[in-house]
Motif scaffolding. Structure first.
Motif, PDB file in Angstrom:
ATOM      1  N   GLY A 156       6.735 -21.895   0.750  1.00  0.00           N
ATOM      2  CA  GLY A 156       5.848 -22.996   0.369  1.00  0.00           C
ATOM      3  C   GLY A 156       6.436 -24.341   0.742  1.00  0.00           C
ATOM      4  O   GLY A 156       5.753 -25.197   1.306  1.00  0.00           O
ATOM      5  N   GLU A 157       7.703 -24.541   0.425  1.00  0.00           N
ATOM      6  CA  GLU A 157       8.382 -25.791   0.781  1.00  0.00           C
ATOM      7  C   GLU A 157       8.462 -25.949   2.300  1.00  0.00           C
ATOM      8  O   GLU A 157       8.285 -27.046   2.827  1.00  0.00           O
ATOM      9  CB  GLU A 157       9.793 -25.816   0.196  1.00  0.00           C
ATOM     10  CG  GLU A 157       9.837 -25.915  -1.304  1.00  0.00           C
ATOM     11  CD  GLU A 157       9.508 -27.301  -1.805  1.00  0.00           C
ATOM     12  OE1 GLU A 157       9.801 -28.274  -1.092  1.00  0.00           O
ATOM     13  OE2 GLU A 157       8.953 -27.396  -2.901  1.00  0.00           O
ATOM     14  N   GLY A 158       8.751 -24.855   2.989  1.00  0.00           N
ATOM     15  CA  GLY A 158       8.847 -24.910   4.444  1.00  0.00           C
ATOM     16  C   GLY A 158       7.532 -25.283   5.091  1.00  0.00           C
ATOM     17  O   GLY A 158       7.489 -26.132   5.991  1.00  0.00           O
ATOM     18  N   ILE A 159       6.455 -24.647   4.642  1.00  0.00           N
ATOM     19  CA  ILE A 159       5.134 -24.935   5.190  1.00  0.00           C
ATOM     20  C   ILE A 159       4.730 -26.372   4.886  1.00  0.00           C
ATOM     21  O   ILE A 159       4.228 -27.090   5.758  1.00  0.00           O
ATOM     22  CB  ILE A 159       4.087 -23.936   4.647  1.00  0.00           C
ATOM     23  CG1 ILE A 159       4.342 -22.561   5.251  1.00  0.00           C
ATOM     24  CG2 ILE A 159       2.668 -24.408   4.927  1.00  0.00           C
ATOM     25  CD1 ILE A 159       3.536 -21.451   4.633  1.00  0.00           C
ATOM     26  N   LEU A 160       4.976 -26.827   3.662  1.00  0.00           N
ATOM     27  CA  LEU A 160       4.629 -28.197   3.282  1.00  0.00           C
ATOM     28  C   LEU A 160       5.339 -29.215   4.172  1.00  0.00           C
ATOM     29  O   LEU A 160       4.726 -30.154   4.677  1.00  0.00           O
ATOM     30  CB  LEU A 160       4.998 -28.446   1.816  1.00  0.00           C
ATOM     31  CG  LEU A 160       4.781 -29.873   1.314  1.00  0.00           C
ATOM     32  CD1 LEU A 160       3.300 -30.181   1.235  1.00  0.00           C
ATOM     33  CD2 LEU A 160       5.440 -30.053  -0.037  1.00  0.00           C
ATOM     34  N   ASN A 161       6.632 -29.013   4.395  1.00  0.00           N
ATOM     35  CA  ASN A 161       7.393 -29.987   5.170  1.00  0.00           C
ATOM     36  C   ASN A 161       7.153 -29.885   6.671  1.00  0.00           C
ATOM     37  O   ASN A 161       7.060 -30.905   7.349  1.00  0.00           O
ATOM     38  CB  ASN A 161       8.883 -29.864   4.855  1.00  0.00           C
ATOM     39  CG  ASN A 161       9.222 -30.557   3.573  1.00  0.00           C
ATOM     40  OD1 ASN A 161       9.235 -31.776   3.513  1.00  0.00           O
ATOM     41  ND2 ASN A 161       9.460 -29.791   2.523  1.00  0.00           N
ATOM     42  N   LEU A 162       7.075 -28.676   7.200  1.00  0.00           N
ATOM     43  CA  LEU A 162       6.921 -28.524   8.653  1.00  0.00           C
ATOM     44  C   LEU A 162       5.494 -28.746   9.153  1.00  0.00           C
ATOM     45  O   LEU A 162       5.298 -29.260  10.246  1.00  0.00           O
ATOM     46  CB  LEU A 162       7.403 -27.149   9.096  1.00  0.00           C
ATOM     47  CG  LEU A 162       8.908 -26.937   9.046  1.00  0.00           C
ATOM     48  CD1 LEU A 162       9.250 -25.511   9.438  1.00  0.00           C
ATOM     49  CD2 LEU A 162       9.626 -27.915   9.945  1.00  0.00           C
ATOM     50  N   PHE A 163       4.517 -28.355   8.346  1.00  0.00           N
ATOM     51  CA  PHE A 163       3.141 -28.407   8.838  1.00  0.00           C
ATOM     52  C   PHE A 163       2.289 -29.501   8.207  1.00  0.00           C
ATOM     53  O   PHE A 163       1.155 -29.712   8.613  1.00  0.00           O
ATOM     54  CB  PHE A 163       2.463 -27.055   8.645  1.00  0.00           C
ATOM     55  CG  PHE A 163       3.161 -25.964   9.390  1.00  0.00           C
ATOM     56  CD1 PHE A 163       3.199 -25.973  10.778  1.00  0.00           C
ATOM     57  CD2 PHE A 163       3.814 -24.950   8.720  1.00  0.00           C
ATOM     58  CE1 PHE A 163       3.853 -24.978  11.479  1.00  0.00           C
ATOM     59  CE2 PHE A 163       4.475 -23.944   9.413  1.00  0.00           C
ATOM     60  CZ  PHE A 163       4.496 -23.959  10.793  1.00  0.00           C
ATOM     61  N   TYR A 164       2.828 -30.201   7.211  1.00  0.00           N
ATOM     62  CA  TYR A 164       2.091 -31.320   6.630  1.00  0.00           C
ATOM     63  C   TYR A 164       2.900 -32.619   6.735  1.00  0.00           C
ATOM     64  O   TYR A 164       2.473 -33.574   7.377  1.00  0.00           O
ATOM     65  CB  TYR A 164       1.716 -31.037   5.173  1.00  0.00           C
ATOM     66  CG  TYR A 164       0.951 -32.180   4.553  1.00  0.00           C
ATOM     67  CD1 TYR A 164      -0.377 -32.404   4.868  1.00  0.00           C
ATOM     68  CD2 TYR A 164       1.576 -33.052   3.667  1.00  0.00           C
ATOM     69  CE1 TYR A 164      -1.077 -33.476   4.325  1.00  0.00           C
ATOM     70  CE2 TYR A 164       0.888 -34.120   3.116  1.00  0.00           C
ATOM     71  CZ  TYR A 164      -0.438 -34.322   3.451  1.00  0.00           C
ATOM     72  OH  TYR A 164      -1.118 -35.369   2.925  1.00  0.00           O
TER      73      TYR A 164
END
Length: 130
Positions: A79-87
């Motif tokens: 979740g943290e990875g997706i939030l930071n990399l894709f948003y």
């Protein structure tokens, strides 16, 4: 441009250096990876520059979001990875484009708006009900 980048007062430099040393010591005490330390240092510099209203903050925010997103994926915090990399990361890249590249094409006055006391009171009253 260089003057804007280094436009910190002496007490702000002391504050920045203190927290960088403090985070580095904590990182070594907790046996954190060097990548996590670098990510934290990017975040600290970004916050200090943001506090000053310096547009270089977004460069450090983008480096922080990219490095933290990769670290989060490695540690299975998807979740943290997706939030930071894709948003967050694309948002900071877009902001960098708007502040540095498109500004050369046309002159824009950057304006920081403030909130009135009445608006602040309304927000403080409404937030608990949301």
């Amino acid at each position: 441009m260089r003057k804007e980048f280094l436009n910190l007062k002496i007490y702000e430099w002391i504050y920045l250096i203190f927290w960088m040393i403090f985070i580095s010591i904590l990182s070594f005490i907790n046996n954190s990876s060097i990548y996590a330390l670098i990510s934290c240092l990017f975040g600290i510099v970004a916050v200090i520059f943001n506090m000053k209203g310096n547009r270089f903050a977004f460069i450090f925010y983008s480096l922080y979001a990219l490095s933290y997103g990769v670290i989060a994926f490695i540690n299975h915090n998807y979740g943290e990875g997706i939030l930071n990399l894709f948003y967050n990361f694309p948002l900071y890249i877009f902001t960098i484009y708007k502040l540095f590249i498109s500004k050369k094409e046309r002159e824009i006055n950057d304006k920081i708006n403030t909130l009135s006391k009445k608006g602040l009171i309304i927000i403080i009253i409404i937030i608990p009900f949301v």
